[in-house]
Design a protein around this motif. Structure first.
Motif, PDB file in Angstrom:
ATOM      1  N   LEU A  24     -26.162  29.802   1.140  1.00 46.26           N
ATOM      2  CA  LEU A  24     -25.858  29.665  -0.287  1.00 46.26           C
ATOM      3  C   LEU A  24     -26.770  28.652  -0.968  1.00 46.26           C
ATOM      4  O   LEU A  24     -27.198  28.837  -2.102  1.00 46.26           O
ATOM      5  CB  LEU A  24     -24.404  29.258  -0.486  1.00 46.26           C
ATOM      6  CG  LEU A  24     -23.349  30.338  -0.323  1.00 46.26           C
ATOM      7  CD1 LEU A  24     -21.958  29.733  -0.406  1.00 46.26           C
ATOM      8  CD2 LEU A  24     -23.512  31.415  -1.369  1.00 46.26           C
ATOM      9  N   GLN A  25     -27.049  27.588  -0.257  1.00 45.91           N
ATOM     10  CA  GLN A  25     -27.862  26.519  -0.828  1.00 45.91           C
ATOM     11  C   GLN A  25     -29.339  26.865  -0.881  1.00 45.91           C
ATOM     12  O   GLN A  25     -30.013  26.564  -1.860  1.00 45.91           O
ATOM     13  CB  GLN A  25     -27.665  25.245  -0.012  1.00 45.91           C
ATOM     14  CG  GLN A  25     -28.571  24.110  -0.432  1.00 45.91           C
ATOM     15  CD  GLN A  25     -28.352  22.893   0.416  1.00 45.91           C
ATOM     16  OE1 GLN A  25     -27.232  22.502   0.656  1.00 45.91           O
ATOM     17  NE2 GLN A  25     -29.429  22.282   0.860  1.00 45.91           N
ATOM     18  N   LEU A  30     -28.565  33.343  -4.586  1.00 50.88           N
ATOM     19  CA  LEU A  30     -27.225  33.500  -4.022  1.00 50.88           C
ATOM     20  C   LEU A  30     -26.200  32.638  -4.739  1.00 50.88           C
ATOM     21  O   LEU A  30     -25.012  32.942  -4.723  1.00 50.88           O
ATOM     22  CB  LEU A  30     -27.217  33.168  -2.531  1.00 50.88           C
ATOM     23  CG  LEU A  30     -27.813  34.210  -1.607  1.00 50.88           C
ATOM     24  CD1 LEU A  30     -27.654  33.780  -0.150  1.00 50.88           C
ATOM     25  CD2 LEU A  30     -27.166  35.567  -1.803  1.00 50.88           C
ATOM     26  N   TRP A  31     -26.650  31.547  -5.316  1.00 51.74           N
ATOM     27  CA  TRP A  31     -25.749  30.668  -6.058  1.00 51.74           C
ATOM     28  C   TRP A  31     -26.463  30.215  -7.311  1.00 51.74           C
ATOM     29  O   TRP A  31     -27.684  30.056  -7.323  1.00 51.74           O
ATOM     30  CB  TRP A  31     -25.333  29.473  -5.204  1.00 51.74           C
ATOM     31  CG  TRP A  31     -24.153  28.759  -5.767  1.00 51.74           C
ATOM     32  CD1 TRP A  31     -24.157  27.589  -6.454  1.00 51.74           C
ATOM     33  CD2 TRP A  31     -22.797  29.177  -5.714  1.00 51.74           C
ATOM     34  NE1 TRP A  31     -22.897  27.246  -6.823  1.00 51.74           N
ATOM     35  CE2 TRP A  31     -22.027  28.211  -6.378  1.00 51.74           C
ATOM     36  CE3 TRP A  31     -22.155  30.290  -5.174  1.00 51.74           C
ATOM     37  CZ2 TRP A  31     -20.646  28.312  -6.527  1.00 51.74           C
ATOM     38  CZ3 TRP A  31     -20.779  30.387  -5.311  1.00 51.74           C
ATOM     39  CH2 TRP A  31     -20.046  29.406  -5.979  1.00 51.74           C
ATOM     40  N   GLU A  33     -27.628  27.860 -10.587  1.00 47.54           N
ATOM     41  CA  GLU A  33     -27.967  26.480 -10.932  1.00 47.54           C
ATOM     42  C   GLU A  33     -27.428  26.203 -12.325  1.00 47.54           C
ATOM     43  O   GLU A  33     -27.396  27.091 -13.170  1.00 47.54           O
ATOM     44  CB  GLU A  33     -29.485  26.286 -10.925  1.00 47.54           C
ATOM     45  CG  GLU A  33     -30.122  26.468  -9.580  1.00 47.54           C
ATOM     46  CD  GLU A  33     -31.642  26.288  -9.605  1.00 47.54           C
ATOM     47  OE1 GLU A  33     -32.185  25.862 -10.640  1.00 47.54           O
ATOM     48  OE2 GLU A  33     -32.263  26.587  -8.579  1.00 47.54           O
ATOM     49  N   ARG A  38     -28.989  21.766  -8.724  1.00 45.87           N
ATOM     50  CA  ARG A  38     -28.637  22.659  -7.623  1.00 45.87           C
ATOM     51  C   ARG A  38     -27.465  22.054  -6.868  1.00 45.87           C
ATOM     52  O   ARG A  38     -27.291  20.849  -6.838  1.00 45.87           O
ATOM     53  CB  ARG A  38     -29.824  22.801  -6.671  1.00 45.87           C
ATOM     54  CG  ARG A  38     -30.989  23.529  -7.264  1.00 45.87           C
ATOM     55  CD  ARG A  38     -32.151  23.655  -6.304  1.00 45.87           C
ATOM     56  NE  ARG A  38     -31.705  24.085  -4.992  1.00 45.87           N
ATOM     57  CZ  ARG A  38     -32.161  23.554  -3.851  1.00 45.87           C
ATOM     58  NH1 ARG A  38     -33.046  22.598  -3.868  1.00 45.87           N
ATOM     59  NH2 ARG A  38     -31.722  23.996  -2.703  1.00 45.87           N
ATOM     60  N   CYS A  39     -26.695  22.901  -6.245  1.00 44.68           N
ATOM     61  CA  CYS A  39     -25.580  22.422  -5.433  1.00 44.68           C
ATOM     62  C   CYS A  39     -26.050  22.308  -3.991  1.00 44.68           C
ATOM     63  O   CYS A  39     -26.515  23.289  -3.406  1.00 44.68           O
ATOM     64  CB  CYS A  39     -24.401  23.379  -5.534  1.00 44.68           C
ATOM     65  SG  CYS A  39     -22.933  22.764  -4.696  1.00 44.68           S
ATOM     66  N   PHE A  41     -24.725  22.399  -0.924  1.00 45.42           N
ATOM     67  CA  PHE A  41     -23.505  22.769  -0.214  1.00 45.42           C
ATOM     68  C   PHE A  41     -23.403  22.152   1.178  1.00 45.42           C
ATOM     69  O   PHE A  41     -22.313  21.854   1.646  1.00 45.42           O
ATOM     70  CB  PHE A  41     -23.410  24.300  -0.047  1.00 45.42           C
ATOM     71  CG  PHE A  41     -22.997  25.011  -1.281  1.00 45.42           C
ATOM     72  CD1 PHE A  41     -21.693  24.965  -1.721  1.00 45.42           C
ATOM     73  CD2 PHE A  41     -23.918  25.744  -2.011  1.00 45.42           C
ATOM     74  CE1 PHE A  41     -21.305  25.637  -2.871  1.00 45.42           C
ATOM     75  CE2 PHE A  41     -23.540  26.415  -3.150  1.00 45.42           C
ATOM     76  CZ  PHE A  41     -22.241  26.359  -3.588  1.00 45.42           C
ATOM     77  N   THR A 149     -22.664  18.822  -6.936  1.00 45.90           N
ATOM     78  CA  THR A 149     -22.236  18.899  -5.537  1.00 45.90           C
ATOM     79  C   THR A 149     -20.892  18.208  -5.338  1.00 45.90           C
ATOM     80  O   THR A 149     -20.055  18.681  -4.551  1.00 45.90           O
ATOM     81  CB  THR A 149     -23.306  18.275  -4.625  1.00 45.90           C
ATOM     82  OG1 THR A 149     -24.547  18.935  -4.867  1.00 45.90           O
ATOM     83  CG2 THR A 149     -22.943  18.405  -3.162  1.00 45.90           C
ATOM     84  N   ALA A 152     -18.280  20.568  -6.479  1.00 47.01           N
ATOM     85  CA  ALA A 152     -18.150  21.612  -5.455  1.00 47.01           C
ATOM     86  C   ALA A 152     -17.405  21.069  -4.235  1.00 47.01           C
ATOM     87  O   ALA A 152     -16.648  21.800  -3.589  1.00 47.01           O
ATOM     88  CB  ALA A 152     -19.520  22.137  -5.053  1.00 47.01           C
TER      89      ALA A 152
END
Length: 173
Positions: A24-25, A30-31, A33, A38-39, A41, A149, A152
């Motif tokens: 995912l990261q 896939l994920w 922003e 950005r996350c 994960f 993050t 999340a």
């Protein structure tokens, strides 16, 4: 006490969870922003899975998560392995000897480790290389990534807590 079979299932499941977080990261698209943020994960997932484990296992969880992150890194090979391993070790140590593993302790631990990681990365990778805009990159990229993050991490805590409880067969951490 978990049997050898239970431990194998548990750590295999942990490895799959970390691998999904890495995908995912690190795979674009896939994920989403938020702005330039950005996350990351891998950080909260590794920390949350480490909490309640003994320090050695926590360090190995961090090492595995860091290894997956380093596999896709263009530079600074080994940085994520070392830093995540140490941070997971310290987080597990604090939860084992100082705090109890509760929902909010887990959320704050994930956020704290994320902040320490972002600061450490910014100092040792971005700031050392110098150049104009190093301070601006912290405000425009690393601080928003930390906030994203951390949020999340709150959601991941809610998702991973029942999974950990089920894999530990209800044994209090």
């Amino acid at each position: 006490m978990l049997s050898k079979k239970d431990l194998t299932i548990k750590y295999t499941f942990y490895a799959v969870i970390i691998a999904v977080a890495a995908l995912l990261q690190n795979v674009g698209g896939l994920w989403f922003e938020i702005g330039s943020a950005r996350c990351f994960f891998i950080i909260p997932v590794a920390v949350l899975l480490s909490l309640g484990e003994d320090e050695r296992n926590a360090a190995l969880i961090g090492l595995f998560a860091g290894f997956l992150w380093d596999c896709v890194s263009v530079s600074h090979m080994g940085f994520n392995c070392i830093v995540l391993s140490l941070l997971c070790y310290v987080a597990a140590m604090f939860v084992n000897f100082v705090f109890r593993s509760t929902f909010w302790v887990n959320v704050i631990s994930a956020a704290t480790v994320t902040f320490i990681y972002c600061i450490t990365y910014w100092i040792f990778i971005v700031l050392v290389r110098g150049g104009d805009g190093a301070a601006l990159s912290f405000l425009n990229f690393y601080l928003p990534c930390f906030l994203y993050t951390s949020f999340a991490g709150l959601i991941l805590t809610a998702l991973l807590s029942p999974v950990k409880l089920k894999l530990n067969k209800g044994i209090i951490e």
